[in-house]
Design a protein around this motif. Structure first.
Motif, mmCIF file in Angstrom:
data_model
loop_
_atom_site.group_PDB
_atom_site.id
_atom_site.type_symbol
_atom_site.label_atom_id
_atom_site.label_comp_id
_atom_site.label_asym_id
_atom_site.label_seq_id
_atom_site.Cartn_x
_atom_site.Cartn_y
_atom_site.Cartn_z
ATOM 1 N N THR A 1 0.431 -0.571 4.931
ATOM 2 C CA THR A 1 0.465 -1.967 4.492
ATOM 3 C C THR A 1 -0.201 -2.878 5.524
ATOM 4 O OG1 THR A 1 2.659 -2.345 5.481
ATOM 5 C CG2 THR A 1 2.590 -1.596 3.195
ATOM 6 N N PHE A 2 0.038 -2.589 6.807
ATOM 7 C CA PHE A 2 -0.555 -3.390 7.882
ATOM 8 C C PHE A 2 -2.061 -3.146 7.991
ATOM 9 C CE2 PHE A 2 -1.937 -3.555 12.350
ATOM 10 C CZ PHE A 2 -1.712 -4.892 12.618
ATOM 11 N N ILE A 3 -2.436 -1.885 7.970
ATOM 12 C CA ILE A 3 -3.845 -1.535 8.173
ATOM 13 C C ILE A 3 -4.707 -1.983 6.990
ATOM 14 C CG2 ILE A 3 -3.986 0.775 7.142
ATOM 15 C CD1 ILE A 3 -5.354 1.696 9.661
ATOM 16 N N THR A 4 -4.128 -2.034 5.799
ATOM 17 C CA THR A 4 -4.873 -2.525 4.643
ATOM 18 C C THR A 4 -5.281 -3.980 4.860
ATOM 19 O OG1 THR A 4 -3.659 -1.038 3.164
ATOM 20 C CG2 THR A 4 -4.844 -2.866 2.137
ATOM 21 N N GLY A 5 -4.351 -4.780 5.381
ATOM 22 C CA GLY A 5 -4.660 -6.175 5.688
ATOM 23 C C GLY A 5 -5.754 -6.307 6.723
ATOM 24 N N ILE A 6 -5.696 -5.469 7.755
ATOM 25 C CA ILE A 6 -6.712 -5.483 8.817
ATOM 26 C C ILE A 6 -8.093 -5.182 8.242
ATOM 27 C CG2 ILE A 6 -7.553 -4.227 10.852
ATOM 28 C CD1 ILE A 6 -5.318 -6.028 11.592
ATOM 29 N N PHE A 7 -8.192 -4.141 7.435
ATOM 30 C CA PHE A 7 -9.483 -3.735 6.889
ATOM 31 C C PHE A 7 -10.008 -4.720 5.842
ATOM 32 C CE2 PHE A 7 -8.710 0.919 8.142
ATOM 33 C CZ PHE A 7 -9.542 0.797 9.251
ATOM 34 N N PHE A 8 -9.115 -5.333 5.083
ATOM 35 C CA PHE A 8 -9.556 -6.318 4.094
ATOM 36 C C PHE A 8 -10.247 -7.486 4.790
ATOM 37 C CE2 PHE A 8 -7.773 -6.077 -0.404
ATOM 38 C CZ PHE A 8 -7.765 -4.694 -0.412
ATOM 39 N N PHE B 1 -1.722 -12.255 2.443
ATOM 40 C CA PHE B 1 -1.689 -11.961 1.011
ATOM 41 C C PHE B 1 -1.850 -10.462 0.754
ATOM 42 C CE2 PHE B 1 -4.014 -11.113 -2.933
ATOM 43 C CZ PHE B 1 -3.156 -11.684 -3.865
ATOM 44 N N THR B 2 -2.781 -9.834 1.464
ATOM 45 C CA THR B 2 -3.048 -8.404 1.268
ATOM 46 C C THR B 2 -1.835 -7.558 1.633
ATOM 47 O OG1 THR B 2 -5.401 -8.728 1.756
ATOM 48 C CG2 THR B 2 -4.556 -6.481 1.874
ATOM 49 N N VAL B 3 -1.247 -7.832 2.799
ATOM 50 C CA VAL B 3 -0.069 -7.070 3.237
ATOM 51 C C VAL B 3 1.081 -7.249 2.244
ATOM 52 C CG1 VAL B 3 1.710 -6.874 5.018
ATOM 53 C CG2 VAL B 3 -0.685 -7.116 5.679
ATOM 54 N N ALA B 4 1.292 -8.489 1.783
ATOM 55 C CA ALA B 4 2.365 -8.763 0.822
ATOM 56 C C ALA B 4 2.121 -8.027 -0.490
ATOM 57 C CB ALA B 4 2.476 -10.263 0.581
ATOM 58 N N VAL C 1 3.360 -3.355 -4.198
ATOM 59 C CA VAL C 1 2.897 -2.173 -4.933
ATOM 60 C C VAL C 1 3.650 -0.926 -4.473
ATOM 61 C CG1 VAL C 1 0.932 -0.627 -5.321
ATOM 62 C CG2 VAL C 1 0.605 -3.104 -5.422
ATOM 63 N N TYR C 2 3.795 -0.789 -3.147
ATOM 64 C CA TYR C 2 4.486 0.378 -2.599
ATOM 65 C C TYR C 2 5.965 0.383 -2.999
ATOM 66 C CZ TYR C 2 0.864 2.596 0.234
ATOM 67 O OH TYR C 2 -0.243 3.293 0.651
ATOM 68 N N TYR C 3 6.601 -0.789 -3.005
ATOM 69 C CA TYR C 3 8.006 -0.862 -3.407
ATOM 70 C C TYR C 3 8.147 -0.540 -4.898
ATOM 71 C CZ TYR C 3 10.463 -2.625 0.708
ATOM 72 O OH TYR C 3 11.064 -2.745 1.946
ATOM 73 N N PHE C 4 7.237 -1.072 -5.698
ATOM 74 C CA PHE C 4 7.304 -0.866 -7.146
ATOM 75 C C PHE C 4 7.192 0.616 -7.493
ATOM 76 C CE2 PHE C 4 5.389 -0.544 -11.383
ATOM 77 C CZ PHE C 4 6.268 -1.330 -12.124
ATOM 78 N N PHE C 5 6.290 1.329 -6.803
ATOM 79 C CA PHE C 5 6.080 2.748 -7.082
ATOM 80 C C PHE C 5 6.891 3.655 -6.160
ATOM 81 C CE2 PHE C 5 2.213 0.842 -8.911
ATOM 82 C CZ PHE C 5 2.217 1.451 -10.164
ATOM 83 N N ASP C 6 7.800 3.049 -5.392
ATOM 84 C CA ASP C 6 8.693 3.801 -4.495
ATOM 85 C C ASP C 6 7.905 4.717 -3.554
ATOM 86 O OD1 ASP C 6 11.158 4.517 -3.440
ATOM 87 O OD2 ASP C 6 11.404 6.207 -4.819
ATOM 88 N N LYS C 7 6.926 4.129 -2.847
ATOM 89 C CA LYS C 7 6.056 4.905 -1.965
ATOM 90 C C LYS C 7 6.432 4.785 -0.484
ATOM 91 C CE LYS C 7 3.509 6.893 -4.938
ATOM 92 N NZ LYS C 7 3.515 8.368 -5.032
ATOM 93 N N PHE C 8 7.476 4.035 -0.173
ATOM 94 C CA PHE C 8 7.902 3.931 1.225
ATOM 95 C C PHE C 8 8.805 5.115 1.582
ATOM 96 C CE2 PHE C 8 6.877 -0.685 0.796
ATOM 97 C CZ PHE C 8 5.957 -0.742 1.822
ATOM 98 N N LEU D 1 -2.767 8.355 -2.557
ATOM 99 C CA LEU D 1 -2.724 7.442 -1.416
ATOM 100 C C LEU D 1 -3.262 6.092 -1.892
ATOM 101 C CD1 LEU D 1 -4.067 9.877 1.337
ATOM 102 C CD2 LEU D 1 -1.707 9.112 1.014
ATOM 103 N N TRP D 2 -2.389 5.342 -2.558
ATOM 104 C CA TRP D 2 -2.845 4.161 -3.272
ATOM 105 C C TRP D 2 -3.263 3.018 -2.350
ATOM 106 C CZ3 TRP D 2 1.803 4.890 -7.012
ATOM 107 C CH2 TRP D 2 1.472 5.886 -7.939
ATOM 108 N N GLY D 3 -2.598 2.881 -1.228
ATOM 109 C CA GLY D 3 -3.000 1.836 -0.291
ATOM 110 C C GLY D 3 -4.422 2.060 0.184
ATOM 111 N N ASP D 4 -4.721 3.288 0.570
ATOM 112 C CA ASP D 4 -6.067 3.651 1.012
ATOM 113 C C ASP D 4 -7.066 3.526 -0.133
ATOM 114 O OD1 ASP D 4 -5.367 4.901 3.787
ATOM 115 O OD2 ASP D 4 -3.991 5.837 2.380
ATOM 116 N N MET D 5 -6.625 3.872 -1.346
ATOM 117 C CA MET D 5 -7.502 3.766 -2.507
ATOM 118 C C MET D 5 -7.867 2.304 -2.765
ATOM 119 S SD MET D 5 -6.824 4.895 -6.476
ATOM 120 C CE MET D 5 -5.844 3.420 -6.790
ATOM 121 N N MET D 6 -6.885 1.408 -2.626
ATOM 122 C CA MET D 6 -7.155 -0.013 -2.824
ATOM 123 C C MET D 6 -8.123 -0.546 -1.779
ATOM 124 S SD MET D 6 -3.601 -1.785 -4.107
ATOM 125 C CE MET D 6 -2.516 -0.982 -2.929
ATOM 126 N N ILE D 7 -7.979 -0.056 -0.535
ATOM 127 C CA ILE D 7 -8.905 -0.470 0.526
ATOM 128 C C ILE D 7 -10.332 -0.104 0.139
ATOM 129 C CG2 ILE D 7 -9.646 -0.020 2.905
ATOM 130 C CD1 ILE D 7 -6.730 0.384 3.652
#
Length: 209
Positions: free
Chosen positions: A135-142, A111-114, A119-126, A61-67
């Motif tokens: 992607t949205f919630i990562t921006g909120i928490f950042f 910037f965070t959402v973008a 990252v998600y597109y590159f690793f085909d995580k969608f 769960l890379w988005g959550d890991m980045m958060i």
């Protein structure tokens, strides 16, 4: 009822279950200390986020890991920022966000959402609906973490929004303990906002005397 909420843990290693519970406990302590404007928010947060970085990496769960990686870094910054004093007076007390900080918050969110989207597109995580929510919630928490490190009242608004979304999100992902954690986070964040707002208003009243 118990089986409905916790059946997914049958397939989890015992160590991972133990680590998730420890991370949740320290995460709850961190939010409680934040509500009390206590600097212990950061050491407890460092423990929680470091464990979650490891677990989320294992769970892919890379988005959550980045958060949580970002939380870890900002906790170090916040610890330093909150501990600064001018004599016996705290250098950066609780205050409301300024106009320039609002602009920075908007830029940080975009910037965070973008970045997470790329990252998600590159690793085909969608591949699931909650990947888009990530992607949205990562921006909120950042933004929320940045504002908390700067001791701004409005940080709680971002935490409340993010926490409310995270409750069903983590349950859908199969992490019930973490979902319950965000339920408690939401309640504490509401009281935290009210408490910090009161402190800020009282400080403003004192300055006007």
């Amino acid at each position: 009822m118990v089986d409905y909420f916790f059946s997914q843990y049958r397939e989890y290693p015992t160590l991972d279950i133990f680590l998730e519970i420890v991370a949740v406990v320290f995460g709850l302590l961190s939010v409680w200390y934040a509500k009390k404007d206590n600097i212990w928010v950061f050491p407890t947060g460092l423990i929680s986020t470091s464990i979650f970085v490891y677990l989320l990496w294992k769970w892919v769960l890379w988005g959550d890991m980045m958060i949580n990686g970002y939380y870890f870094i900002m906790s170090i910054y916040g610890w330093y920022h909150w501990s600064r004093k001018e004599g016996e007076t705290v250098a950066f007390p609780i205050s409301k966000i300024s106009r320039s900080e609002k602009r920075i918050a908007i830029i940080l969110f975009i910037f965070t959402v973008a970045f997470v989207t790329l990252v998600y597109y590159f690793f085909d995580k969608f591949t699931t609906w909650y990947a888009y929510v990530d992607t949205f919630i990562t921006g909120i928490f950042f933004v929320g973490m940045w504002l908390m490190a700067k001791r701004k009242v409005e940080n709680w608004i971002f935490w409340i929004i993010g926490d409310l979304i995270s409750i069903p999100l983590y349950f859908a992902k199969g992490y019930t303990f973490t979902s319950f954690q965000y339920l408690v986070f939401t309640v504490v964040a509401i009281f935290g906002y009210l408490e910090w707002k009161k402190i800020s208003n009282n400080a403003q009243t004192e300055l006007q005397k």
